[in-house]
Design a protein around this motif. Structure first.
Motif, PDB file in Angstrom:
ATOM      1  N   UNK A 238      27.853 -15.634  10.764  1.00  0.00           N
ATOM      2  CA  UNK A 238      28.463 -14.813  11.813  1.00  0.00           C
ATOM      3  C   UNK A 238      27.589 -13.616  12.182  1.00  0.00           C
ATOM      4  N   UNK A 239      26.841 -13.124  11.210  1.00  0.00           N
ATOM      5  CA  UNK A 239      25.997 -11.944  11.434  1.00  0.00           C
ATOM      6  C   UNK A 239      24.677 -12.283  12.118  1.00  0.00           C
ATOM      7  N   UNK A 240      24.441 -13.557  12.342  1.00  0.00           N
ATOM      8  CA  UNK A 240      23.221 -13.951  13.042  1.00  0.00           C
ATOM      9  C   UNK A 240      22.012 -14.127  12.150  1.00  0.00           C
ATOM     10  N   UNK A 241      22.224 -14.212  10.844  1.00  0.00           N
ATOM     11  CA  UNK A 241      21.106 -14.459   9.938  1.00  0.00           C
ATOM     12  C   UNK A 241      20.617 -15.899  10.123  1.00  0.00           C
ATOM     13  N   UNK A 242      19.315 -16.078  10.043  1.00  0.00           N
ATOM     14  CA  UNK A 242      18.734 -17.406  10.227  1.00  0.00           C
ATOM     15  C   UNK A 242      17.685 -17.690   9.141  1.00  0.00           C
ATOM     16  N   UNK A 243      17.536 -18.969   8.825  1.00  0.00           N
ATOM     17  CA  UNK A 243      16.589 -19.388   7.791  1.00  0.00           C
ATOM     18  C   UNK A 243      15.474 -20.217   8.407  1.00  0.00           C
ATOM     19  N   UNK A 244      14.251 -19.928   7.969  1.00  0.00           N
ATOM     20  CA  UNK A 244      13.074 -20.669   8.404  1.00  0.00           C
ATOM     21  C   UNK A 244      12.367 -21.230   7.175  1.00  0.00           C
ATOM     22  N   UNK A 245      11.527 -22.243   7.393  1.00  0.00           N
ATOM     23  CA  UNK A 245      10.836 -22.888   6.281  1.00  0.00           C
ATOM     24  C   UNK A 245       9.317 -22.778   6.407  1.00  0.00           C
ATOM     25  N   UNK A 246       8.897 -21.831   7.232  1.00  0.00           N
ATOM     26  CA  UNK A 246       7.478 -21.500   7.335  1.00  0.00           C
ATOM     27  C   UNK A 246       7.334 -19.991   7.460  1.00  0.00           C
ATOM     28  N   UNK A 247       6.271 -19.466   6.870  1.00  0.00           N
ATOM     29  CA  UNK A 247       5.904 -18.062   7.001  1.00  0.00           C
ATOM     30  C   UNK A 247       4.507 -17.897   6.424  1.00  0.00           C
ATOM     31  N   UNK A 248       3.789 -16.836   6.798  1.00  0.00           N
ATOM     32  CA  UNK A 248       2.471 -16.609   6.215  1.00  0.00           C
ATOM     33  C   UNK A 248       2.570 -16.393   4.700  1.00  0.00           C
ATOM     34  N   UNK A 249       1.664 -17.004   3.958  1.00  0.00           N
ATOM     35  CA  UNK A 249       1.701 -16.884   2.500  1.00  0.00           C
ATOM     36  C   UNK A 249       1.570 -15.426   2.069  1.00  0.00           C
ATOM     37  N   UNK A 250       0.711 -14.667   2.723  1.00  0.00           N
ATOM     38  CA  UNK A 250       0.522 -13.263   2.352  1.00  0.00           C
ATOM     39  C   UNK A 250       1.800 -12.450   2.572  1.00  0.00           C
ATOM     40  N   UNK A 251       2.548 -12.765   3.632  1.00  0.00           N
ATOM     41  CA  UNK A 251       3.815 -12.072   3.874  1.00  0.00           C
ATOM     42  C   UNK A 251       4.808 -12.384   2.757  1.00  0.00           C
TER      43      UNK A 251
END
Length: 343
Positions: A186-199
């Protein structure tokens, strides 16, 4: 095709000759490519990513040269001593047996006894000062090791054995987890399965600093391991963010065809009650459909961590740690250093 008498080897003979010239590690790569069910922590690419060249593998075969079991192991050097074991980031290693279909319980035990005795014989010929590994939960007994003087103790992990049926899975979560997930959605949180390794590594380190702790990932070449897992198609960096894109939680996900594993978690402690960690896992279960069958929370003996995993309906699953000191000198030094295996 001309035969060997004319000075030309047949194609089949050529293949057999090449196969016989392979090192164990080269042969093991072929075995792993053909068997995606081998646990990810024992896969050829994982061993190379974690250990470089400092590992090897035992391969057991029957009289017809069919592979019946494998056991990779890492090679460590400490104070001039040689240790055989596994990387700290690997939950388990140990033997993997290819059980024939329709095996009776008696025949299963006899096969295990044969394989384990073969492993013990090979291990004790390697000139090591110590051996230690966690066995996969798939291995439920260690009697031949016990008979040969190896020690064991039991550890635990938490597992969801079936993540395919989303409705049934969600119903197993405790009410608080279900509420956290709905709140996060409901709060608009979203999940992703890619991101920069350093981040990922920077955020993970920061979450440990929040708790006044040192990040264990700084001890390992984690960036390389992550990159190799993604390259192999068996890893992802899972991350959940708020509606403004601010990072709230992360973890490193790896999987084989049987199980996925929850590794290296980082959570913003100041906002953990917004439901990001719960949503992150729920979305991961959906992501894994068709990739694997079950989910392993990378068990911990920590009471608080175990409590959280149980709230997802996870089952408590034992696995065995096995070790033996071959060198009395190293055993004494290990005790003096306070790092000895005491059971």
């Amino acid at each position: 095709m001309l035969n060997a008498e004319c000075g030309i080897i047949s194609h089949s003979a050529f293949l057999i000759s090449n196969f016989q010239k392979m090192s164990n590690k080269e042969e093991y790569k072929i075995i792993c490519d053909a068997h995606p069910e081998i646990p990810v922590f024992s896969q050829h690419w994982w061993m190379s990513a974690c250990h470089g060249d400092s590992w090897d593998v035992l391969i057991m075969k029957d009289k017809q040269s069919n592979v019946i079991a494998t056991m990779p192991y890492a090679i460590f050097r400490k104070l001039g001593f040689k240790l055989l074991g596994q990387h700290e980031v690997s939950q388990h290693a140990g033997p993997y047996i290819f059980y024939p279909d329709g095996l009776s319980n008696y025949d299963k035990l006899m096969l295990e006894e044969k394989v384990f005795n073969d492993i013990i014989c090979q291990l004790e010929s390697l000139g090591a000062d110590m051996y230690l590994q966690n066995f996969s939960p798939r291995v439920t007994q260690h009697l031949p090791f016990y008979w040969a003087g190896y020690k064991q103790y039991t550890r635990y992990t938490y597992r969801l054995p079936n993540i395919e049926d989303s409705e049934e899975l969600f119903s197993r979560f405790c009410r608080s987890k279900q509420k956290h997930i709905r709140k996060a959605q409901r709060s608009g949180l979203t999940t992703s399965f890619t991101m920069p390794v350093d981040e990922f590594l920077t955020f993970h380190r920061w979450t440990y600093e929040q708790r006044g702790q040192k990040d264990d990932l700084d001890k390992f070449n984690c960036k390389h391991i992550i990159e190799e897992a993604i390259k192999a198609g068996q890893g992802a960096l899972v991350n959940t963010r708020d509606a403004e894109g601010k990072l709230l939680s992360v973890f490193f996900l790896v999987w084989d065809s049987e199980w996925a594993y929850y590794i290296w978690t980082g959570i913003d402690q100041s906002r953990k009650n917004e439901g990001a960690p719960s949503l992150m896992l729920w979305d991961t279960f959906q992501f894994l459909k068709g990739k694997t069958k079950g989910f392993d929370f990378e068990g911990s003996m920590n009471q608080g961590i175990g409590s959280s995993h149980r709230e997802f309906g996870a089952e408590l699953v034992p696995f065995i740690h096995v070790h033996k000191y071959y060198s009395k000198i190293f055993k004494v030094l290990d005790y003096l250093r306070g790092t000895a295996q005491k059971r």
